[in-house]
Design an enzyme around this catalytic site. Structure first.
Site, PDB file in Angstrom:
ATOM      1  N   LYS A 268       0.968  -1.232  -0.100  1.00  0.00           N
ATOM      2  CA  LYS A 268      -0.009  -0.016   0.071  1.00  0.00           C
ATOM      3  C   LYS A 268       0.952   1.194  -0.124  1.00  0.00           C
ATOM      4  O   LYS A 268       2.098   1.343   0.407  1.00  0.00           O
ATOM      5  CB  LYS A 268      -0.858  -0.043   1.142  1.00  0.00           C
ATOM      6  CG  LYS A 268      -2.119  -1.131   1.174  1.00  0.00           C
ATOM      7  CD  LYS A 268      -2.991  -0.688   2.256  1.00  0.00           C
ATOM      8  CE  LYS A 268      -4.059  -1.780   2.586  1.00  0.00           C
ATOM      9  NZ  LYS A 268      -5.041  -1.775   1.423  1.00  0.00           N
ATOM     10  N   ASP A 338      -3.062  -7.920  -1.679  1.00  0.00           N
ATOM     11  CA  ASP A 338      -3.641  -6.673  -0.777  1.00  0.00           C
ATOM     12  C   ASP A 338      -5.116  -7.605  -0.766  1.00  0.00           C
ATOM     13  O   ASP A 338      -5.824  -6.650   0.089  1.00  0.00           O
ATOM     14  CB  ASP A 338      -3.522  -5.434  -1.511  1.00  0.00           C
ATOM     15  CG  ASP A 338      -3.809  -4.461  -0.439  1.00  0.00           C
ATOM     16  OD1 ASP A 338      -3.883  -4.676   0.610  1.00  0.00           O
ATOM     17  OD2 ASP A 338      -4.062  -3.280  -0.603  1.00  0.00           O
ATOM     18  N   GLU A 340      -6.577  -9.891   0.795  1.00  0.00           N
ATOM     19  CA  GLU A 340      -5.882 -10.693   1.609  1.00  0.00           C
ATOM     20  C   GLU A 340      -7.104 -11.172   2.750  1.00  0.00           C
ATOM     21  O   GLU A 340      -7.236 -12.184   3.120  1.00  0.00           O
ATOM     22  CB  GLU A 340      -4.858 -10.513   2.607  1.00  0.00           C
ATOM     23  CG  GLU A 340      -5.096  -9.465   3.871  1.00  0.00           C
ATOM     24  CD  GLU A 340      -5.768  -8.071   3.536  1.00  0.00           C
ATOM     25  OE1 GLU A 340      -5.685  -7.683   2.420  1.00  0.00           O
ATOM     26  OE2 GLU A 340      -6.305  -7.631   4.296  1.00  0.00           O
ATOM     27  N   ARG A 342     -10.548 -11.337   2.163  1.00  0.00           N
ATOM     28  CA  ARG A 342     -11.255 -12.427   1.780  1.00  0.00           C
ATOM     29  C   ARG A 342     -10.714 -13.878   1.824  1.00  0.00           C
ATOM     30  O   ARG A 342     -11.194 -14.724   1.946  1.00  0.00           O
ATOM     31  CB  ARG A 342     -11.759 -12.086   0.471  1.00  0.00           C
ATOM     32  CG  ARG A 342     -10.635 -12.009  -0.530  1.00  0.00           C
ATOM     33  CD  ARG A 342     -10.948 -11.363  -1.865  1.00  0.00           C
ATOM     34  NE  ARG A 342     -11.027  -9.784  -1.646  1.00  0.00           N
ATOM     35  CZ  ARG A 342     -11.403  -8.941  -2.732  1.00  0.00           C
ATOM     36  NH1 ARG A 342     -11.754  -9.494  -3.947  1.00  0.00           N
ATOM     37  NH2 ARG A 342     -11.408  -7.737  -2.390  1.00  0.00           N
TER      38      ARG A 342
END
Ligand code: BES
Ligand code: MN
Ligand code: ZN
Length: 483
Positions: A268, A338, A340, A342
């Protein structure tokens, strides 16, 4: 915090006078001294002040020792739970600004008040005084310690509502504390320890699985997210058996527990990354809800599951492009590390339905930036696979004041998750991000009636920090399922 329902208020530093726009100040108001009433009447006439919704005015009266907060509620018929929370929350901020330690709230102007309203009011008042002060060396803020709800109704009929409200607000504060904690304190191990302590305090069972057990159970999607971090993951399972007569009816609550989400190799950008200490807001919500239900002794069985880990990058971390497994046996192409949450939720919901045999399921997660864009901080985004269960959630939304918005779930949204080389991939690109994330999780709940709450936009904000989003609606949801 003490909240009491009383016929006559003892001395307090502050006084809240709430009124709908039909409030008639020319007649006596229960609990309000006549001299105050006349002074307020004069004042509102002079300044042409109206009891419009969310109008707040602090006044000092000549002969009153207290700070008096006039609180406009607007139209009676338009007044919903979330309006109560918004408006009374502002009144509490007003009292805090004046360093009031105690306050009376005159319910007389509201008309007929029942225990449910008192619960809502109490929860709102107590929550309004919340602050996260743990890391401030100078801990001397004005502390509101007591509310007296003044009413002509027999306090015995209402005090249960106040007691429940305090319990709910305490659970909410706990969830907010957990979420506000930085990731260097609140590791997956620490989150598990907090859950264990809460279980002891409120009377629910907590079982914690370590990484060895997680791998043995073949929770590979969860494990792959966790493996890049030095901090080991924990699967936290909390069981509250409030309805032992129907042991097979179990509501499952699954909360996303990313104690930090750096994005992994799909790193990020710096702005926004600090906020990812809050990426366990969903887990805080389910822990808060089970605490509230257990402390209120709700007649319902609830099993809460949290797959807690960090999403970090290292030589051990999973990569963009990897194909990984899952507890359900499905293979997943990770096109973005990113996405992650789920992955951890896929295994957590599958574990809940297979190993814990939950019969109805809600999962809650700070899952997608797309929810922030689509709905803003006003509403929680919802995806579901069951009309009746969605309606129960909508009911819970109404009583709890936490607003939701139902998103579509047409089959062709799911097509966006098709992978060329695996059973499915973990993101569908930029389109319909919140829906597609929800549908990814749907693939792992088997046939269980399920609702999914995306709290990415409601869980925290710059001004207040963590909000405890989800605690109230999930508590109400489980209470409705108890009936
Ligand atoms: N935890 C984030 C979602 C998030 C973003 C929560 C902003 C709160 C505020 C989640 O793990 C994430 O990174 N989601 C990605 C998914 C994308 C890669 C498909 C997102 O929303 O950008
Ligand atoms: Mn992420
Ligand atoms: Zn995340």
């Amino acid at each position: 915090m003490k909240v009491a329902v009383v016929k006559k208020a003892a001395k307090t530093d502050g006084l809240i006078l709430p009124g709908f726009d039909d409030l008639d100040l020319s007649k006596p108001i229960y609990g309000l001294p006549e001299s105050h009433r006349k002074a307020i009447l004069e004042l509102v006439q002079m300044e042409d002040w109206k009891w419009k919704s969310n109008h707040v005015k602090s006044v000092f009266l000549m002969d009153a020792p207290q700070k008096v907060v006039l609180l406009g509620l607007g139209k009676r018929e338009k007044f919903t739970a979330d309006r109560y929370q918004k408006v009374f929350g502002r009144a509490v901020k007003e009292l805090l600004a004046h360093k009031a330690k105690s306050a009376a709230v005159l319910l007389g102007a509201l008309g007929e008040v029942n225990a449910a309203t008192v619960r809502l009011l109490t929860e709102t008042l107590v929550d309004g005084a919340y602050r996260f002060m743990k890391y401030k060396s100078d801990k001397k803020p004005a502390k509101l310690e007591e509310f007296q709800l003044v009413t002509a109704t027999d306090p015995k009929k209402l005090s249960a509502g106040a007691e429940q409200g305090v319990k709910l607000a305490e659970a909410l504060a706990f969830a907010r504390d957990l979420t506000n904690e930085p990731a260097n304190f609140l590791t997956p191990t620490q989150l598990a320890a907090e859950a264990v302590a809460a279980g002891k305090k409120h009377g629910f069972e907590v079982q914690v699985f370590d990484e060895k057990k997680i791998r043995q159970m073949k929770m590979e999607a969860f494990w792959q997210v966790a493996r890049g971090s030095e901090e080991p993951p924990r699967l936290i399972v909390m069981r509250y058996l409030g309805n032992p007569k129907q042991p097979k009816e179990i509501v499952g609550l699954v909360g996303k527990g990313l104690t930090y989400d750096s994005g992994g190799y799909a790193l990020k950008p710096a702005e926004g990354m600090a906020g990812m200490k809050n990426d366990m807001g969903g887990s805080a919500a389910v822990i808060g809800a089970i605490c509230a239900l257990a402390s209120m002794k709700a007649v319902v069985n609830v099993t809460a599951v949290v797959a807690a880990c960090e999403n970090m990058l290292s030589g051990h971390a999973y990569r963009n492009g990897d194909v990984i497994g899952s507890m359900a046996g499905k293979t997943i192409e990770v096109n973005n590390t990113d996405a992650e949450g789920r992955l951890t939720l896929a295994d957590a919901v599958y574990y809940a339905v297979t190993n814990e045999k939950v019969t109805k399921l809600a999962d809650i997660a700070t899952l997608t930036g797309a929810a922030v864009v689509a709905l803003g901080p006003m509403r929680i985004g919802v995806v579901d696979n069951d009309e009746a269960l969605y309606q129960t959630l909508a009911d819970a939304s109404g009583t709890s004041g936490e607003r939701i918005w139902r998103l579509p779930n047409d089959d062709d949204y799911r097509d966006l998750l098709r992978s060329d080389i695996a059973d499915l991939k973990n993101t569908g690109g930029r389109q319909a991000g919140t829906v597609v994330a929800g549908l990814f999780i749907r693939d792992f709940v088997e046939k269980t009636p399920w609702v999914h709450l995306d709290i990415a936009s409601t869980a925290f904000n710059e001004k207040e920090g963590a909000t405890g989003s989800g605690v109230r609606i999930l508590t109400a949801f489980c209470e409705k399922l108890a009936k």
